[in-house]
Each structure stands twice: as structure tokens, then as C-alpha cells.
Design a protein around this motif. Structure first.
Motif, mmCIF file in Angstrom:
data_model
loop_
_atom_site.group_PDB
_atom_site.id
_atom_site.type_symbol
_atom_site.label_atom_id
_atom_site.label_comp_id
_atom_site.label_asym_id
_atom_site.label_seq_id
_atom_site.Cartn_x
_atom_site.Cartn_y
_atom_site.Cartn_z
ATOM 1 N N UNK A 374 0.833 -1.202 0.000
ATOM 2 C CA UNK A 374 0.000 0.000 0.000
ATOM 3 C C UNK A 374 0.866 1.249 0.000
ATOM 4 N N UNK A 375 1.899 1.271 0.822
ATOM 5 C CA UNK A 375 2.801 2.423 0.880
ATOM 6 C C UNK A 375 3.486 2.638 -0.467
ATOM 7 N N UNK A 376 3.927 1.545 -1.086
ATOM 8 C CA UNK A 376 4.592 1.647 -2.384
ATOM 9 C C UNK A 376 3.647 2.203 -3.447
ATOM 10 N N UNK A 377 2.359 1.796 -3.390
ATOM 11 C CA UNK A 377 1.377 2.290 -4.362
ATOM 12 C C UNK A 377 1.149 3.783 -4.186
ATOM 13 N N UNK A 378 1.124 4.238 -2.943
ATOM 14 C CA UNK A 378 0.931 5.669 -2.668
ATOM 15 C C UNK A 378 2.129 6.471 -3.162
ATOM 16 N N UNK A 379 3.321 5.979 -2.904
ATOM 17 C CA UNK A 379 4.531 6.691 -3.310
ATOM 18 C C UNK A 379 4.694 6.703 -4.828
ATOM 19 N N UNK A 380 4.300 5.596 -5.477
ATOM 20 C CA UNK A 380 4.477 5.491 -6.925
ATOM 21 C C UNK A 380 3.487 6.375 -7.684
ATOM 22 N N UNK A 381 2.235 6.395 -7.242
ATOM 23 C CA UNK A 381 1.212 7.182 -7.953
ATOM 24 C C UNK A 381 0.128 7.613 -6.965
ATOM 25 N N UNK A 382 0.394 8.661 -6.180
ATOM 26 C CA UNK A 382 -0.587 9.106 -5.174
ATOM 27 C C UNK A 382 -1.912 9.534 -5.777
ATOM 28 N N UNK A 383 -1.892 10.078 -7.013
ATOM 29 C CA UNK A 383 -3.134 10.511 -7.636
ATOM 30 C C UNK A 383 -4.035 9.316 -7.948
ATOM 31 N N UNK A 384 -3.442 8.198 -8.343
ATOM 32 C CA UNK A 384 -4.234 7.004 -8.641
ATOM 33 C C UNK A 384 -4.909 6.484 -7.381
ATOM 34 N N UNK A 385 -4.171 6.470 -6.276
ATOM 35 C CA UNK A 385 -4.739 6.019 -5.000
ATOM 36 C C UNK A 385 -5.865 6.951 -4.575
ATOM 37 N N UNK A 386 -5.630 8.256 -4.728
ATOM 38 C CA UNK A 386 -6.661 9.226 -4.369
ATOM 39 C C UNK A 386 -7.915 9.012 -5.199
ATOM 40 N N UNK A 387 -7.769 8.815 -6.493
ATOM 41 C CA UNK A 387 -8.920 8.637 -7.372
ATOM 42 C C UNK A 387 -9.671 7.345 -7.061
ATOM 43 N N UNK A 388 -8.948 6.283 -6.667
ATOM 44 C CA UNK A 388 -9.628 5.035 -6.325
ATOM 45 C C UNK A 388 -10.637 5.273 -5.202
ATOM 46 N N UNK A 389 -10.261 6.084 -4.261
ATOM 47 C CA UNK A 389 -11.145 6.332 -3.130
ATOM 48 C C UNK A 389 -12.114 7.491 -3.367
ATOM 49 N N UNK A 390 -11.658 8.570 -3.992
ATOM 50 C CA UNK A 390 -12.450 9.804 -4.015
ATOM 51 C C UNK A 390 -12.948 10.229 -5.392
ATOM 52 N N UNK A 391 -12.650 9.467 -6.443
ATOM 53 C CA UNK A 391 -13.087 9.849 -7.791
ATOM 54 C C UNK A 391 -14.611 9.939 -7.866
ATOM 55 N N UNK A 392 -15.108 10.948 -8.592
ATOM 56 C CA UNK A 392 -16.547 11.128 -8.760
ATOM 57 C C UNK A 392 -16.946 10.808 -10.188
ATOM 58 N N UNK A 393 -18.008 10.033 -10.331
ATOM 59 C CA UNK A 393 -18.449 9.611 -11.648
ATOM 60 C C UNK A 393 -19.054 10.769 -12.437
ATOM 61 N N UNK A 394 -18.983 10.659 -13.760
ATOM 62 C CA UNK A 394 -19.610 11.638 -14.634
ATOM 63 C C UNK A 394 -20.955 11.129 -15.141
ATOM 64 N N UNK A 395 -21.369 9.962 -14.644
ATOM 65 C CA UNK A 395 -22.648 9.367 -15.042
ATOM 66 C C UNK A 395 -23.804 10.288 -14.644
ATOM 67 N N UNK A 396 -24.750 10.484 -15.546
ATOM 68 C CA UNK A 396 -25.891 11.362 -15.272
ATOM 69 C C UNK A 396 -27.148 10.583 -14.907
#
Length: 500
Positions: A374-396
């Protein structure tokens, strides 16, 4: 109030009470049913409170970028000239800052002072002593267009200075040195646009003649010369504070991901998620003791407090066993957590972050199986980890948008939708609030359980009226018996007297 049994010698009240016991059994049963429904509502509310708190407080907080996508700023070079901290929306990268000039505020300062002055004497006393001078008909002072009034009999120089400093419109800080009799009035804001304009006689003796204009800060950011009205400002999500002139030695700000804080946020989320699962699963799998029904008032009289408490704990157990609304909520939460999230065209799941749902005994709890992964994933691509948890759909489409398997929605938003559906279900079934965490909040009377309570209340009221009629009829029958016996006794006495 009845008086009976004189002729027969019978305890009529006790006999009627015994006769009514069997008649009251249906009413006691309805009362127990009502208590069970009320207990169910209370247990739904306990779960509802925890769900509302998890959705509206915890998930919302974890979804903030400064929590799940935390950044930190490393300051190198001239660390005395500039300090910085990452705020929401900080952009990973570096920038250089060179301070040529600090921002300053406009001010007015005394030239020659008046000499020692007692700041605790009333203004009228100071005026009489010649320490201040003003027109008693206009007891006011105007600063930056804001009129500040005073009372010469109750106000002192100290209280006047306090009034000036607390006036938000004046937007200045005043200082009076009682030893030298010198005063300064400085704008609370810096920059070339800051001003200090004072009118009014009361401060005239302090010779506010030294005027200093405000000035903007002059900085060079990544080689570009620019100005700022304040020594504190934000650039690219970095809160920057200018502390001193650089003197030719630049400061470098390097923005990087704060792995420890992101990891801490994920751990906190998992702990809160698991706690909610524990609560709901506990009620879904709680054993039901059908032999233990709510106690009647008569049953309570023959039991101790401890016995009553133990009995009711059994009676309250299992009231939400296998509840369909809660079961659906748990199922949706589990499905949301194991379904991939599509990020920039690639599937990402919990397993790829070193997180699993544990074995079957954990009932869907999340477990960090490999913290290093988990730590390695955060360090390698923090934006990807953030989006996995907090991404908002564009579905209407509202149905697809709220689906627990919506591939474009991050885990936090999926769970938020899941719990909102559960809150809707509990509102319809038990009348609980979808927004409140108040343990004393009223239940909606239009819910399913609310309707059941109204129906029970109606049946109890009708049955109570019927029991009253039955009880009165018993007393009428015994009264008729007493009357007949009185007549018989009277006749017997008459015959006995005649025979004598």
C-alpha cells in the motif's frame, strides 16, 4: 369508588380482579407488541445515527484532497526568508522564491510625545488637566470612514484604544505608550492599498504627524518578478509566508506526496468502515429469544431490578435479525469494496493496493494485508490512489450513478450512495432521520412501524373500553346478588321476629 360485600361477606373487588385477569390478557399482549415495535425503532435509530455520522462526517472528511491526497512541502535554500505549507489542491513539483521587499502596512505615528499620561483616568479628567482636547458636543473619532463614539465620563484612553482596535470597519491596531505619550495607528492589512485616515480632536495632542504609506511585497517566483499585497499568499496550493528579504539567496519549495498522512487516512477509514460493519452485522446475527417478551407491570412487581434488566436484555435481543433493509446495505457495501474502479482507462482494485476483505469469518471487513504494498502504491502514484477512493463519476443517470458497481465512482462515493439508500429504507420502515445524529430525534409517524403503532394504539383503546364495560357488568352482577341477599336477610329477620 365501590363499597360491596356487606351482605355476602365476599371480597368483591378481589373476585372482580381475578375475573378480569383473563379478560386483560389480550390487552397485555397488545402492550407487549407495542413495546417490541418501539424497541425496534430505537435499535434502527442507533444504527441510523452511526450511518449518518459515517457518511456525512467521516467519508466527507476522508474524501477531502488534503486527507486522501495529502501533500507536504520541503523548504530548502534560504529557509529563513520563506516558510510554506501544502493546502488543498497543492500541485506536486517545485518552485523558487526570492524576496526583494516585504509588504508593509500604512501607519500614523506620533512625532514629539506628550510625556507621561495616565491611561486609566477618564477622558473628562484628562481634558481638565490639558492632556487631551476635544469638543464635548462631539464625543467621537473617525478612522478610515468609521465613526467610533466614546463617553468622556466613563471612557479612558485605555478603553478608547480598545474600542479602536475592536472596530472591524476601522481595520487598524492602535498602541499608546503611557511613558512617552506617543501613539501609533497601523492598518491591519498590508500593501500599497492599505490606508490610515484619522479625524477627531481627542487624539490631536498625540501629534500623529509621521505618516508611512503601505507597500506591496516584491518577489521573484520561478524567475518572474511580481508583487503581492500581503506577506502571506497561496500559489499552486502552497501557502507561502514571506519572513525576510532573501539577500540574493533564493528559497526552493518542493511539493511531494505525504505518504504517511495518506496511509493514516486509509487506516482510519478502514477502522470506521469495519466498526460500522460490526454494528450492523451484530444486529443482523443477534440471537432472538422468543420466550422472552416485554414484561407487564404486574410481572415487574415480583422481580428485582437486576432480574428486570437481564430479562429485558433477552427480550430486546434479535429484533433486527436478518432485517432486509440492513442486509441489503451490508451487501451493497461489500460489493462496492470489491468492485474495480476505472482510473484513466485502467482497472484498480483494493487487492492491488494491498487491501483485502479477509476470510468469511470477518463478514466483509477490510484488512490491510500488505502495508508495504500500500505504501509503495501511494509513493508510486498518489493521484491514482486518491482517485480510487475519491473519484466522482460523470454518469448522469441516477440509477447507474448510485450503483455499487459503478466503475467510474470511487469507493467513498459508492459507499456514500449505499448508505443513503439504507437511510432511505430505514426512514420508510422505522421513521428515522436521514440527516440527524440526535439520539432523541422524533420518529416519522408515516413509516411502516409508525403505522403499526397507530394501529396497536387504536386496538388497545377499543379493547380498554370493552374491558371497562365487562368490569362494570361484573360489579352490576355482584351488586344484584348483594341486593337479593339483603332482601332475603330482611325477609328472614321479619319471619323470625313474627314467630317470636
Amino acid at each position: 369508588m365501590r363499597i360491596s360485600g356487606f351482605a355476602s361477606g365476599l371480597d368483591i373487588d378481589a373476585m372482580v380482579k381475578e375475573l378480569m385477569k383473563a379478560q386483560r390478557a389480550p390487552l397485555d399482549k397488545l402492550s407487549q407488541q407495542r413495546t417490541v415495535v418501539e424497541w425496534q425503532q430505537e435499535q434502527y435509530r442507533d444504527i441510523n445515527i452511526k450511518m449518518v455520522d459515517f457518511r456525512n462526517n467521516k467519508l466527507f472528511s476522508y474524501g477531502m484532497s488534503d486527507q486522501i491526497s495529502a501533500k507536504q512541502v520541503n523548504v530548502t535554500g534560504n529557509t529563513n526568508a520563506v516558510s510554506a505549507a501544502a493546502v488543498s489542491g497543492a500541485t506536486t513539483g517545485s518552485m523558487t522564491i526570492e524576496v526583494t521587499k516585504l509588504a508593509s502596512a500604512a501607519s500614523l505615528t506620533s512625532g514629539p510625545g506628550t510625556g507621561p499620561v495616565d491611561t486609566n483616568l477618564s477622558l473628562s479628567a484628562l481634558k481638565a488637566a490639558g492632556a487631551v482636547n476635544y469638543d464635548s458636543a462631539d464625543q467621537s473619532i473617525t478612522i478610515n470612514g468609521n465613526k467610533i463614539t466614546f463617553d468622556e465620563n466613563t471612557d479612558t484612553l485605555a478603553s478608547l484604544v480598545k474600542k479602536i482596535n475592536s472596530n472591524s470597519g476601522a481595520n487598524v491596531n492602535a498602541f499608546l505608550d503611557s511613558t512617552t505619550g506617543k501613539m501609533s495607528i497601523t492598518s491591519k492589512t498590508t500593501g500599497a492599498a492599505s490606508t490610515v485616515a484619522v479625524s477627531g480632536d481627542v487624539l490631536g495632542r498625540f501629534n500623529l504627524t509621521v505618516s508611512k504609506a503601505g507597500a506591496d511585497a516584491e518577489v521573484k517566483i520561478n524567475g518572474i518578478e511580481t508583487t503581492r499585497s500581503s506577506n502571506t499568499f497561496t500559489e499552486n496550493g502552497v501557502a507561502i509566508t514571506l519572513n525576510a528579504v532573501s539577500g540574493g539567496a533564493a528559497t526552493t519549495l518542493n511539493v511531494t506526496g505525504n505518504t504517511d498522512k495518506t496511509l493514516e487516512t486509509i487506516k482510519s477509514f478502514i477502522a470506521d468502515y469495519n466498526s460500522l460493519l460490526d454494528t450492523v452485522n451484530g444486529k443482523l446475527n443477534e440471537q432472538r429469544y422468543l420466550k422472552y417478551q416485554p414484561l407487564t407491570d404486574e410481572q415487574r412487581t415480583g422481580m428485582s431490578d437486576d432480574e428486570i434488566k437481564l430479562w429485558e436484555s433477552k427480550a430486546k435481543s434479535g429484533l433486527l435479525y436478518n432485517d432486509s433493509t440492513l442486509s441489503q446495505a451490508i451487501s451493497s457495501m461489500r460489493l462496492s469494496s470489491i468492485t474495480d474502479v476505472v482510473i484513466d482507462g485502467k482497472n484498480v482494485n483494493l487487492t492491488s493496493l494491498g487491501i483485502t476483505t479477509g476470510d468469511y469469518t470477518s463478514r466483509g471487513k477490510l484488512v490491510i494485508q500488505d502495508e508495504n504494498k500500500l505504501r509503495a502504491a501511494i509513493e508510486a502514484d498518489p493521484d491514482k490512489v486518491m482517485k480510487f477512493f475519491a473519484q466522482q463519476t460523470k454518469e448522469t443517470d441516477s440509477v447507474k450513478k448510485a450503483s455499487p458497481t459503478n466503475p467510474d465512482n470511487g469507493l467513498f462515493n459508492r459507499l456514500s450512495n449505499n448508505i443513503m439508500a439504507a437511510l432511505d429504507g430505514m426512514y420508510q420502515k422505522a421513521g428515522t432521520s436521514k440527516l440527524s445524529t440526535d439520539a432523541n430525534a422524533a420518529f416519522s409517524p408515516t413509516s411502516l412501524l409508525g403505522s403499526q403503532l397507530r394501529d396497536i394504539d387504536t386496538r388497545m383503546s377499543n379493547l380498554t373500553d370493552r374491558l371497562t364495560d365487562i368490569e362494570n357488568n361484573y360489579y352490576k352482577q355482584f351488586t344484584a346478588m348483594e341486593t337479593a341477599m339483603n332482601r332475603y336477610n330482611a325477609q328472614a329477620s321479619s319471619l323470625f321476629g313474627a314467630s317470636q
